[in-house]
Write a protein that holds these residues in place. Structure first.
Motif, PDB file in Angstrom:
ATOM      1  N   UNK A  67     -13.260  -8.823  -5.860  1.00 39.83           N
ATOM      2  CA  UNK A  67     -12.303  -7.558  -4.806  1.00 39.83           C
ATOM      3  C   UNK A  67     -11.989  -8.441  -3.561  1.00 39.83           C
ATOM      4  N   UNK A  68     -10.389  -8.740  -3.358  1.00 37.79           N
ATOM      5  CA  UNK A  68      -9.518  -9.777  -2.257  1.00 37.79           C
ATOM      6  C   UNK A  68      -9.324  -9.103  -1.145  1.00 37.79           C
ATOM      7  N   UNK A  69      -9.644  -7.333  -1.624  1.00 34.79           N
ATOM      8  CA  UNK A  69      -9.069  -6.344  -0.730  1.00 34.79           C
ATOM      9  C   UNK A  69     -10.246  -5.824  -0.113  1.00 34.79           C
ATOM     10  N   UNK A  70     -11.659  -6.358  -0.898  1.00 34.27           N
ATOM     11  CA  UNK A  70     -12.757  -5.583  -0.454  1.00 34.27           C
ATOM     12  C   UNK A  70     -12.516  -5.576   1.609  1.00 34.27           C
ATOM     13  N   UNK A  71     -12.301  -6.736   2.088  1.00 32.37           N
ATOM     14  CA  UNK A  71     -12.340  -6.138   3.600  1.00 32.37           C
ATOM     15  C   UNK A  71     -11.599  -5.679   4.500  1.00 32.37           C
ATOM     16  N   UNK A  72     -10.733  -5.313   3.654  1.00 34.41           N
ATOM     17  CA  UNK A  72      -9.282  -3.851   3.972  1.00 34.41           C
ATOM     18  C   UNK A  72     -10.039  -3.085   4.711  1.00 34.41           C
ATOM     19  N   UNK A  73     -11.371  -2.531   2.848  1.00 34.62           N
ATOM     20  CA  UNK A  73     -11.875  -0.324   3.355  1.00 34.62           C
ATOM     21  C   UNK A  73     -12.161  -0.277   4.611  1.00 34.62           C
ATOM     22  N   UNK A  74     -12.067   1.140   4.612  1.00 29.86           N
ATOM     23  CA  UNK A  74     -12.109   1.812   6.226  1.00 29.86           C
ATOM     24  C   UNK A  74     -13.882   0.993   6.802  1.00 29.86           C
ATOM     25  N   UNK A  75     -14.539   1.404   5.723  1.00 27.92           N
ATOM     26  CA  UNK A  75     -16.617   1.533   6.181  1.00 27.92           C
ATOM     27  C   UNK A  75     -16.056  -0.562   6.363  1.00 27.92           C
ATOM     28  N   UNK A  76     -15.650  -1.363   5.414  1.00 30.65           N
ATOM     29  CA  UNK A  76     -16.056  -2.632   5.935  1.00 30.65           C
ATOM     30  C   UNK A  76     -15.169  -3.171   7.288  1.00 30.65           C
ATOM     31  N   UNK A  77     -14.336  -2.967   7.653  1.00 29.06           N
ATOM     32  CA  UNK A  77     -13.202  -3.272   8.117  1.00 29.06           C
ATOM     33  C   UNK A  77     -14.266  -3.199   9.825  1.00 29.06           C
ATOM     34  N   UNK A  78     -14.698  -1.887   9.866  1.00 26.01           N
ATOM     35  CA  UNK A  78     -15.651  -1.608  10.948  1.00 26.01           C
ATOM     36  C   UNK A  78     -16.903  -2.214  11.378  1.00 26.01           C
ATOM     37  N   UNK A  79     -17.447  -2.785   9.866  1.00 31.58           N
ATOM     38  CA  UNK A  79     -18.712  -3.545   9.980  1.00 31.58           C
ATOM     39  C   UNK A  79     -17.913  -4.909  10.020  1.00 31.58           C
ATOM     40  N   UNK A  80     -17.036  -5.525  10.102  1.00 30.10           N
ATOM     41  CA  UNK A  80     -16.592  -6.590  10.214  1.00 30.10           C
ATOM     42  C   UNK A  80     -16.623  -6.750  12.213  1.00 30.10           C
ATOM     43  N   UNK A  81     -16.545  -5.976  12.477  1.00 27.73           N
ATOM     44  CA  UNK A  81     -16.352  -6.413  14.762  1.00 27.73           C
ATOM     45  C   UNK A  81     -18.078  -6.321  14.633  1.00 27.73           C
ATOM     46  N   UNK A  82     -18.648  -5.508  13.941  1.00 29.02           N
ATOM     47  CA  UNK A  82     -20.227  -6.367  14.113  1.00 29.02           C
ATOM     48  C   UNK A  82     -21.235  -6.375  13.393  1.00 29.02           C
ATOM     49  N   UNK A  83     -20.548  -7.768  12.641  1.00 28.22           N
ATOM     50  CA  UNK A  83     -21.128  -8.485  11.399  1.00 28.22           C
ATOM     51  C   UNK A  83     -22.133  -9.421  12.060  1.00 28.22           C
ATOM     52  N   UNK A  84     -22.602  -9.653  13.311  1.00 31.90           N
ATOM     53  CA  UNK A  84     -23.590  -9.962  13.596  1.00 31.90           C
ATOM     54  C   UNK A  84     -25.041  -9.064  13.196  1.00 31.90           C
ATOM     55  N   UNK A  85     -24.575  -7.987  13.153  1.00 32.84           N
ATOM     56  CA  UNK A  85     -25.841  -6.801  12.348  1.00 32.84           C
ATOM     57  C   UNK A  85     -26.265  -7.169  10.844  1.00 32.84           C
ATOM     58  N   UNK A  86     -25.627  -8.391  10.083  1.00 30.62           N
ATOM     59  CA  UNK A  86     -25.439  -8.239   8.607  1.00 30.62           C
ATOM     60  C   UNK A  86     -26.155  -9.804   8.345  1.00 30.62           C
ATOM     61  N   UNK A  87     -25.945 -10.346   9.556  1.00 32.63           N
ATOM     62  CA  UNK A  87     -26.644 -12.183   9.455  1.00 32.63           C
ATOM     63  C   UNK A  87     -27.606 -12.146   9.363  1.00 32.63           C
ATOM     64  N   UNK A  88     -28.857 -12.891   9.082  1.00 32.18           N
ATOM     65  CA  UNK A  88     -30.145 -13.741   8.966  1.00 32.18           C
ATOM     66  C   UNK A  88     -30.010 -14.899   9.755  1.00 32.18           C
TER      67      UNK A  88
END
Length: 352
Positions: A67-88
């Motif tokens: 889904x090209x709109x996936x990063x725009x969902x509220x939960x995803x948009x919040x997660x993008x600001x803390x992307x470090x937590x998802x990075x290996x």
């Protein structure tokens, strides 16, 4: 009935026959970089790294969900600001031309949990291969987007599909292809010509595109995708060729996610019985369990019975039986068998 009506009827029947043949035996491959991103960066400073972590996670969300709109969902948009937590982890590399690239790898389980929280589907890693015919028309004339005739367009097409996680097969554009279809026929998007020319690549999905560059530098064109015997179409006017090829990859991804996307927000898992013939050794059984257990839609695989070369398994999955069958059958080692009277679930011949 008039002669014209008869011709139209014959043409329609031929197309349906070709389309039915084409729909049998989808070829698939494992996409192994869904949770990875490779981005150009300006430098090794903290600001560039922070921006890249965010952009990389957005790309991974799109590949994992289709889904090209996936990063725009509220939960995803919040997660993008803390992307470090998802990075290996991440690493830099320098190209010969001097460009600096950053490779990033994200936590698969964490990303899937984010999809769940965002109400997005998970597109499983075993994905149909998509054969793509693309004709471009610009100041150099009308031609296929091959490595020889249009190398830049070829690169752009590959990049779009890779960033969307769609396995791409580009025609060889050799003498056999030239004899089967011309750029003019592909430009007209003739259904019969496209299907006939694609027979040698049997097993791949079929996508056809045509695009022209206008005097103002913009691009206008159409995509047609053969989905289970019927064409899906999308017209596109884009500022760049990249935006146009992105639209083609997105059309394919959206269609395939409808068929193979797993709903992670389902409250309960379903349990199904799988009966498999051809399991002739312990090695067969081990590989079989590994294959089924690695499917994202499958939660657990439990053996129920073994009789001769036939094994019965209880599979717990996060999807319905029909979709589970579609996902399993992307692996050609599972050959569907008709159910016997009184039998339920799914039945396959296991071929290694």
């Amino acid at each position: 009935m008039s002669t014209l009506s008869i011709r139209q009827l014959v043409a329609t029947l031929l197309f349906l026959h070709w389309a039915a043949l084409w729909a049998v035996g989808t070829q698939a491959e494992i996409v192994d970089d869904i949770y990875k991103a490779r981005l150009a960066v300006d430098g090794r400073d903290t600001r560039s790294l922070s921006a890249a972590r965010k952009a990389g996670l957005a790309e991974v969300l799109i590949k994992a969900s289709g889904d090209p709109q996936a990063p725009l969902s509220p939960a995803a948009a919040k997660a993008l600001d803390g992307a470090q937590a998802y990075l290996l982890g991440y690493s830099y590399e320098e190209e010969e031309q001097g460009a600096l690239l950053l490779r990033l790898e994200y936590d698969e389980q964490a990303v899937q949990q984010l999809l769940r929280e965002s109400g997005l589907r998970l597109w499983t890693a075993n994905r149909p291969l998509v054969l793509t015919w693309l004709v471009i028309s610009d100041e150099k004339g009308r031609r296929f987007a091959s490595v020889d005739a249009a190398p830049q367009a070829n690169d752009v097409l590959r990049d779009s599909f890779k960033r969307r996680g769609v396995p791409l097969q580009i025609p060889l554009y050799d003498l056999s292809d030239a004899a089967a279809i011309s750029p003019g026929e592909a430009w007209r998007q003739s259904s019969s010509a496209l299907i006939d020319a694609s027979r040698r690549y049997r097993g791949a999905e079929l996508l056809a595109g045509r695009v022209a560059r206008l005097s103002d530098g913009s691009w206008v064109g159409d995509w047609r995708y053969l989905d289970n015997g019927r064409w899906r179409s999308r017209s596109s006017t884009a500022d760049s060729l990249q935006a146009f090829t992105d639209a083609g990859a997105e059309l394919v991804a959206a269609t395939l996610v409808e068929q193979y996307g797993v709903n992670l927000t389902a409250d309960t898992d379903e349990r199904y019985r799988l009966t498999l013939r051809g399991v002739r050794s312990f090695e067969d059984y081990t590989v079989l369990q590994q294959v089924l257990g690695s499917l994202e839609a499958v939660r657990s695989v439990v053996p129920e019975s073994l009789l001769g070369d036939q094994v019965s398994l209880r599979v717990e999955a996060e999807t319905d039986l029909q979709q589970l069958a579609r996902i399993i059958e992307l692996d050609k080692r599972f050959v569907p068998l008709p159910l016997e009277p009184g039998q339920n679930g799914l039945s396959y011949e296991w071929i290694r």
